[in-house]
Design a protein around this motif. Sequence first.
Motif, mmCIF file in Angstrom:
data_model
loop_
_atom_site.group_PDB
_atom_site.id
_atom_site.type_symbol
_atom_site.label_atom_id
_atom_site.label_comp_id
_atom_site.label_asym_id
_atom_site.label_seq_id
_atom_site.Cartn_x
_atom_site.Cartn_y
_atom_site.Cartn_z
ATOM 1 N N MET A 1 87.795 15.145 86.451
ATOM 2 C CA MET A 1 86.953 13.970 86.299
ATOM 3 C C MET A 1 87.849 12.740 86.227
ATOM 4 S SD MET A 1 84.252 13.097 83.239
ATOM 5 C CE MET A 1 82.965 14.210 83.691
ATOM 6 N N THR A 2 87.533 11.732 87.024
ATOM 7 C CA THR A 2 88.350 10.527 87.025
ATOM 8 C C THR A 2 88.101 9.728 85.753
ATOM 9 O OG1 THR A 2 86.679 9.175 88.111
ATOM 10 C CG2 THR A 2 88.184 10.407 89.538
ATOM 11 N N ASP A 3 89.035 8.829 85.493
ATOM 12 C CA ASP A 3 88.905 8.018 84.284
ATOM 13 C C ASP A 3 87.675 7.119 84.329
ATOM 14 O OD1 ASP A 3 91.155 9.110 83.155
ATOM 15 O OD2 ASP A 3 92.500 7.579 83.961
ATOM 16 N N PHE A 4 87.340 6.613 85.520
ATOM 17 C CA PHE A 4 86.161 5.757 85.628
ATOM 18 C C PHE A 4 84.882 6.529 85.336
ATOM 19 C CE2 PHE A 4 88.909 3.154 88.520
ATOM 20 C CZ PHE A 4 88.969 2.045 87.689
ATOM 21 N N SER A 5 84.762 7.688 85.939
ATOM 22 C CA SER A 5 83.531 8.457 85.710
ATOM 23 C C SER A 5 83.469 8.977 84.277
ATOM 24 C CB SER A 5 83.410 9.602 86.712
ATOM 25 O OG SER A 5 84.468 10.510 86.571
ATOM 26 N N LYS A 6 84.627 9.274 83.688
ATOM 27 C CA LYS A 6 84.632 9.719 82.294
ATOM 28 C C LYS A 6 84.190 8.587 81.370
ATOM 29 C CE LYS A 6 87.336 11.760 78.641
ATOM 30 N NZ LYS A 6 88.615 12.234 78.174
ATOM 31 N N SER A 7 84.689 7.376 81.623
ATOM 32 C CA SER A 7 84.279 6.248 80.781
ATOM 33 C C SER A 7 82.798 5.937 80.954
ATOM 34 C CB SER A 7 85.128 5.012 81.068
ATOM 35 O OG SER A 7 84.920 4.571 82.391
ATOM 36 N N LEU A 8 82.278 6.082 82.169
ATOM 37 C CA LEU A 8 80.842 5.888 82.390
ATOM 38 C C LEU A 8 80.034 6.952 81.661
ATOM 39 C CD1 LEU A 8 80.766 4.979 86.193
ATOM 40 C CD2 LEU A 8 80.340 3.450 84.262
ATOM 41 N N SER A 9 80.519 8.177 81.677
ATOM 42 C CA SER A 9 79.828 9.271 81.010
ATOM 43 C C SER A 9 79.816 9.096 79.495
ATOM 44 C CB SER A 9 80.489 10.597 81.385
ATOM 45 O OG SER A 9 79.952 11.652 80.651
ATOM 46 N N VAL A 10 80.949 8.698 78.939
ATOM 47 C CA VAL A 10 81.048 8.509 77.494
ATOM 48 C C VAL A 10 80.156 7.361 77.042
ATOM 49 C CG1 VAL A 10 82.609 7.795 75.627
ATOM 50 C CG2 VAL A 10 83.328 9.537 77.259
ATOM 51 N N SER A 11 80.195 6.244 77.764
ATOM 52 C CA SER A 11 79.372 5.105 77.349
ATOM 53 C C SER A 11 77.882 5.381 77.550
ATOM 54 C CB SER A 11 79.790 3.828 78.082
ATOM 55 O OG SER A 11 79.584 3.954 79.461
ATOM 56 N N SER A 12 77.522 6.126 78.587
ATOM 57 C CA SER A 12 76.096 6.437 78.775
ATOM 58 C C SER A 12 75.603 7.407 77.701
ATOM 59 C CB SER A 12 75.835 7.002 80.168
ATOM 60 O OG SER A 12 76.429 8.256 80.324
ATOM 61 N N SER A 13 76.451 8.336 77.254
ATOM 62 C CA SER A 13 76.030 9.224 76.161
ATOM 63 C C SER A 13 75.850 8.440 74.864
ATOM 64 C CB SER A 13 77.035 10.358 75.972
ATOM 65 O OG SER A 13 78.247 9.893 75.414
ATOM 66 N N ALA A 14 76.698 7.444 74.644
ATOM 67 C CA ALA A 14 76.554 6.602 73.459
ATOM 68 C C ALA A 14 75.290 5.749 73.548
ATOM 69 C CB ALA A 14 77.780 5.717 73.286
ATOM 70 N N LEU A 15 74.955 5.285 74.748
ATOM 71 C CA LEU A 15 73.721 4.523 74.934
ATOM 72 C C LEU A 15 72.506 5.381 74.588
ATOM 73 C CD1 LEU A 15 74.476 2.664 78.285
ATOM 74 C CD2 LEU A 15 74.191 1.611 76.039
ATOM 75 N N GLN A 16 72.510 6.619 75.038
ATOM 76 C CA GLN A 16 71.392 7.511 74.744
ATOM 77 C C GLN A 16 71.298 7.810 73.244
ATOM 78 O OE1 GLN A 16 72.238 10.858 77.259
ATOM 79 N NE2 GLN A 16 71.160 9.974 79.011
ATOM 80 N N ALA A 17 72.434 8.028 72.605
ATOM 81 C CA ALA A 17 72.434 8.330 71.174
ATOM 82 C C ALA A 17 71.938 7.139 70.361
ATOM 83 C CB ALA A 17 73.834 8.740 70.725
ATOM 84 N N GLN A 18 72.385 5.939 70.707
ATOM 85 C CA GLN A 18 71.946 4.757 69.973
ATOM 86 C C GLN A 18 70.472 4.452 70.219
ATOM 87 O OE1 GLN A 18 73.378 3.252 67.566
ATOM 88 N NE2 GLN A 18 75.385 4.193 67.780
ATOM 89 N N SER A 19 69.977 4.734 71.413
ATOM 90 C CA SER A 19 68.554 4.504 71.666
ATOM 91 C C SER A 19 67.707 5.484 70.855
ATOM 92 C CB SER A 19 68.228 4.610 73.151
ATOM 93 O OG SER A 19 68.391 5.922 73.616
ATOM 94 N N GLN A 20 68.191 6.709 70.693
ATOM 95 C CA GLN A 20 67.469 7.670 69.856
ATOM 96 C C GLN A 20 67.502 7.236 68.395
ATOM 97 O OE1 GLN A 20 68.802 11.713 70.198
ATOM 98 N NE2 GLN A 20 66.896 12.507 69.381
ATOM 99 N N ARG A 21 68.641 6.726 67.950
ATOM 100 C CA ARG A 21 68.744 6.222 66.572
ATOM 101 C C ARG A 21 67.779 5.065 66.361
ATOM 102 N NH1 ARG A 21 73.861 2.941 64.170
ATOM 103 N NH2 ARG A 21 73.125 2.756 62.041
ATOM 104 N N LEU A 22 67.703 4.162 67.323
ATOM 105 C CA LEU A 22 66.805 3.018 67.214
ATOM 106 C C LEU A 22 65.343 3.452 67.211
ATOM 107 C CD1 LEU A 22 66.973 -0.005 66.899
ATOM 108 C CD2 LEU A 22 66.973 -0.218 69.377
#
Length: 129
Positions: A1-22
Amino acid sequence: MTDFSKSLSVSSSALQAQSQRLRHVSENIANVDTPGYRRKAVSFETVRRGQQSGGVAAGPVRLGKTELQQVFDPSHPLADATGHYQGSNVNLVIELADAREAQRSYEANLKLFDQARQMSSSLLDLLRR
């Protein structure tokens, strides 16, 4: 996995987690006056893919352990013989602070996602030349 796709994956998982928290925070705010309602809280867990950590996910929902507020209202249909009934254990100030924290974290992860997307787009433009 490239660094760009990994950073996109990590930030999108955090977006989903924070939306669930909200979502849980908004449920708590909506039920602040509901008798017998217990505050919901969500924790975060690290997601592992193989040997590397690959993001964050919302963990199981926990109910608040603080005592329910005793409300005196003899005319309430749920009141006992002494005129009390159990309210909720939601503290509106805490919920508003949690909502603000989740919003700011969501915005930070959204910026990270956008920066990684712009960097990968710029890299593709450079490679085309």
